[in-house]
Design an enzyme around this catalytic site. Structure first.
Site, short mmCIF file in Angstrom:
data_model
loop_
_atom_site.label_atom_id
_atom_site.label_comp_id
_atom_site.label_asym_id
_atom_site.label_seq_id
_atom_site.Cartn_x
_atom_site.Cartn_y
_atom_site.Cartn_z
N CYS A 21 -30.29 13.93 0.97
CA CYS A 21 -29.70 14.33 -0.30
C CYS A 21 -28.28 13.82 -0.51
O CYS A 21 -27.60 13.44 0.43
CB CYS A 21 -29.66 15.85 -0.39
SG CYS A 21 -31.25 16.59 -0.04
N GLY A 47 -31.36 9.90 -2.29
CA GLY A 47 -32.55 10.67 -2.64
C GLY A 47 -33.00 10.29 -4.03
O GLY A 47 -32.22 10.35 -4.97
N ASN A 122 -26.75 19.20 1.28
CA ASN A 122 -27.18 17.98 1.97
C ASN A 122 -27.22 18.32 3.45
O ASN A 122 -26.21 18.74 4.02
CB ASN A 122 -26.18 16.85 1.69
CG ASN A 122 -26.50 15.58 2.49
OD1 ASN A 122 -25.60 14.80 2.77
ND2 ASN A 122 -27.74 15.38 2.86
N GLY A 123 -28.36 18.12 4.05
CA GLY A 123 -28.50 18.41 5.47
C GLY A 123 -29.74 19.22 5.72
O GLY A 123 -30.59 19.38 4.84
N TYR A 262 -27.52 3.09 8.23
CA TYR A 262 -28.46 2.91 7.13
C TYR A 262 -28.15 3.72 5.87
O TYR A 262 -28.28 3.23 4.75
CB TYR A 262 -29.88 3.29 7.59
CG TYR A 262 -30.87 3.38 6.46
CD1 TYR A 262 -31.44 2.23 5.93
CD2 TYR A 262 -31.18 4.61 5.88
CE1 TYR A 262 -32.32 2.30 4.85
CE2 TYR A 262 -32.06 4.68 4.80
CZ TYR A 262 -32.62 3.53 4.31
OH TYR A 262 -33.46 3.60 3.25
P1 AMP Z 1 -39.92 1.20 9.52
O1 AMP Z 1 -40.42 0.25 8.50
O2 AMP Z 1 -40.73 2.44 9.61
O3 AMP Z 1 -39.70 0.61 10.87
O4 AMP Z 1 -38.48 1.69 9.01
C1 AMP Z 1 -37.37 0.83 9.12
C2 AMP Z 1 -36.96 0.36 7.77
O5 AMP Z 1 -36.72 1.48 6.92
C3 AMP Z 1 -35.68 -0.42 7.85
O6 AMP Z 1 -35.81 -1.52 6.97
C4 AMP Z 1 -34.60 0.55 7.39
O7 AMP Z 1 -33.65 -0.12 6.58
C5 AMP Z 1 -35.35 1.60 6.60
N1 AMP Z 1 -34.99 2.98 6.98
C6 AMP Z 1 -34.49 3.45 8.13
N2 AMP Z 1 -34.33 4.79 8.07
C7 AMP Z 1 -34.72 5.20 6.86
C8 AMP Z 1 -34.78 6.46 6.18
N3 AMP Z 1 -34.41 7.59 6.75
N4 AMP Z 1 -35.25 6.46 4.91
C9 AMP Z 1 -35.64 5.32 4.32
N5 AMP Z 1 -35.62 4.11 4.90
C10 AMP Z 1 -35.16 4.03 6.15
#
Ligand code: AMP
Length: 487
Positions: A21, A47, A122-123, A262
């Site tokens: 969030c 979000g 948020n959290g 990220y």
């Molecule tokens: P994955 O495809 O499951 O390995 O997730 C990694 C990808 O998702 C990377 O390109 C990250 O930039 C992105 N990512 C990492 N953490 C999150 C998150 N909490 N929510 C959305 N995207 C994420």
């Protein structure tokens, strides 16, 4: 007693609570709702499924909550006209999909014996379910599945006289990660958990104080950054100014390092660090730790771009946009089903064939969670004619779930918790795979000796399993089960 004018009907549905969030609040500005909508728009990356704004005007609270993007819901003058008042708080959220999640859209509101109160969070609490179970057993009726409502219920039950004391009383009972912004009939209150896991900053515009998650939300409205809200600090803003309270026993400050990797926007400044610069340094550090000869460094857009620039700088290999991103789709994770997630990766990225064909390429991404993105992109590179595909991840392997508001999956779905690096390499189909080390991550953040195991400067639990708070709900599976039966 204050009244609330609600724009929505709340169907009752119980699902898995999820929170990713962004929050924003402004006190005492004639354009409060519009400025809040703009602030939330800048925080949209935190979000994208729902947004809400609550304002206070002349004894009445006004609330509008919608599924979807801020720009699709809060740019219309008609809706802003439904949000009068010179004080507003707002929230953007990633939750479960569909209209059934509307009841969870924040800010939440409750009409308490001492007046109305709207709360944006948020959290994620780590004892929210346990507290909720106790509250339900004592007769509390919950309308949402959000742990934020637990805090509202605790405030409602507190025997303290003032709203500030009631809030503190309830904060003493909760554990986990939180940045809250609260709107009452008398004040706006912001508070950050004792470890300062999620960000919260203080800004000012035309003499009106702002509390929000990131500096990019100040930039969009031309507001000035004042300072970060400290870990364990509560800020109470009233007509007579600002008061800082430190109600908790002191805990070491441990902001979440994943914000830098990220989650936060690269143009934000967090904890005095430019998020963009941090990401670039992660890439530089990884290039030092794990160099390889290749023709091109290619970012996985968008979040991998600053890190890839850093990797290319240090390795002296040309940086090229070998993958083009379609900007009209949301973040990959946003769709909760694995099948749709895989599909949306294809919707989102395409190989820039002319650059890639016949080349040895280094792909750079900020993190690897389930491996969905890496697997698709490696395949895409090969289909576009790449001779070799080397994957570089500018974070350590994510081995442990996050319980503090970033939606990482359960341990079983975290690729690095079940597989060795070489097994992951083979799973994603790359010629080589390297992750940034935990010490490298700290070096890039300005700690030349790496991570101080006794006093880590950040919470890095996703990589180390070192959680800065108690994990009451997580260690009590029976309670989970009981609670889902209750619900
Ligand atoms: P994955 O495809 O499951 O390995 O997730 C990694 C990808 O998702 C990377 O390109 C990250 O930039 C992105 N990512 C990492 N953490 C999150 C998150 N909490 N929510 C959305 N995207 C994420």
């Amino acid at each position: 007693m204050s009244k609330i004018v609600l724009g929505d009907y709340y169907p009752v549905y119980y699902g898995k609570p999820k929170d990713e969030c962004g929050i924003f609040g402004i006190y005492g500005h004639s354009d409060a709702a519009a400025l809040t909508a703009l602030g939330l728009h800048a925080l949209q990356h935190r979000g994208q499924e729902s947004a809400g704004i609550v304002t206070f005007d002349d004894g009445l609270f006004h609330a509008e909550r919608r599924m979807g993007l801020v720009s699709d819901n809060f740019t219309d003058n008609k809706i802003l006209a439904c949000l009068p008042g010179n004080t507003a708080i707002g929230h953007v959220r990633y939750s479960t999909t569909g209209s059934s999640a509307l009841k969870n859209v924040q800010p939440l509101f409750a009409d308490l014996s001492i007046g109305g109160l709207a709360l944006a969070h948020n959290g994620n609490l780590t004892n929210g379910l346990t507290l909720r179970e106790n509250l339900v057993n004592e007769g509390s009726i919950f309308q949402t599945t959000s742990d934020t409502e637990t805090v509202l219920q605790l405030i409602a039950k507190s025997k303290e006289k003032s709203i500030v004391k009631r809030f503190i009383d309830s904060l003493y009972q909760i554990d986990g990660a939180y940045a809250f912004v609260t709107l009452t009939t008398k004040n706006m209150i912001g508070v950050r958990d004792p470890s300062g896991i999620r960000p919260l900053i203080l800004g000012i515009l035309d003499g009106s104080y702002i509390l929000t998650s990131e500096t990019c939300a100040l930039d969009i409205i031309g507001a000035e950054f004042v300072r970060e809200v400290e870990n364990g600090e509560m800020i109470v803003i009233t007509r007579s100014g600002l008061e800082s309270i430190k109600p908790f026993p002191v805990r070491p400050k441990r902001p979440c390092i994943f914000e830098y990797i990220y989650f936060a926007r690269p143009d934000s400044i967090l904890g005095g660090h430019s998020v963009y610069e941090c990401r670039r340094k992660f890439g530089q550090e990884l290039a030092k730790e794990s160099p390889i000869k290749a023709d091109l460094v290619i970012p996985i857009p968008d979040s991998g771009v600053p890190a890839a620039i850093g990797y290319a700088d240090t390795s002296d290999i040309p940086f090229e946009l070998g993958i083009i991103r379609n900007h009209y789709v949301g973040r990959t994770f946003i769709e909760p089903q694995q099948s749709i997630r895989a599909f949306s990766v294809k919707l989102k990225h395409n190989a820039n064939r002319i650059l890639v064909d016949g080349k040895k390429v280094i792909l750079v991404d900020d993190s690897l969670v389930r491996g969905t993105t890496s697997t698709k992109i490696v395949r895409m590179m090969r289909e576009a004619g790449a001779q070799q595909v080397h994957m570089r991840i500018t974070a350590p392997p994510i081995k442990f779930p996050d319980y503090y508001g970033i939606d990482t999956p359960v341990k079983d779905e975290l690729l690095a918790s079940n597989k060795s690096i070489d097994e992951i390499r083979s799973y994603i189909g790359a010629d080589s795979l390297k992750f940034l080390s935990v010490d490298g991550l700290y070096r890039a953040m300005g700690f030349p000796c790496g991570r101080n195991a006794k006093h880590p400067a950040f919470t890095d639990h996703c990589f180390t399993g070192d959680y800065p708070t108690g994990l009451i709900d997580q260690s009590s599976k029976e309670k989970f089960h009981q609670l889902s039966l209750l619900s």
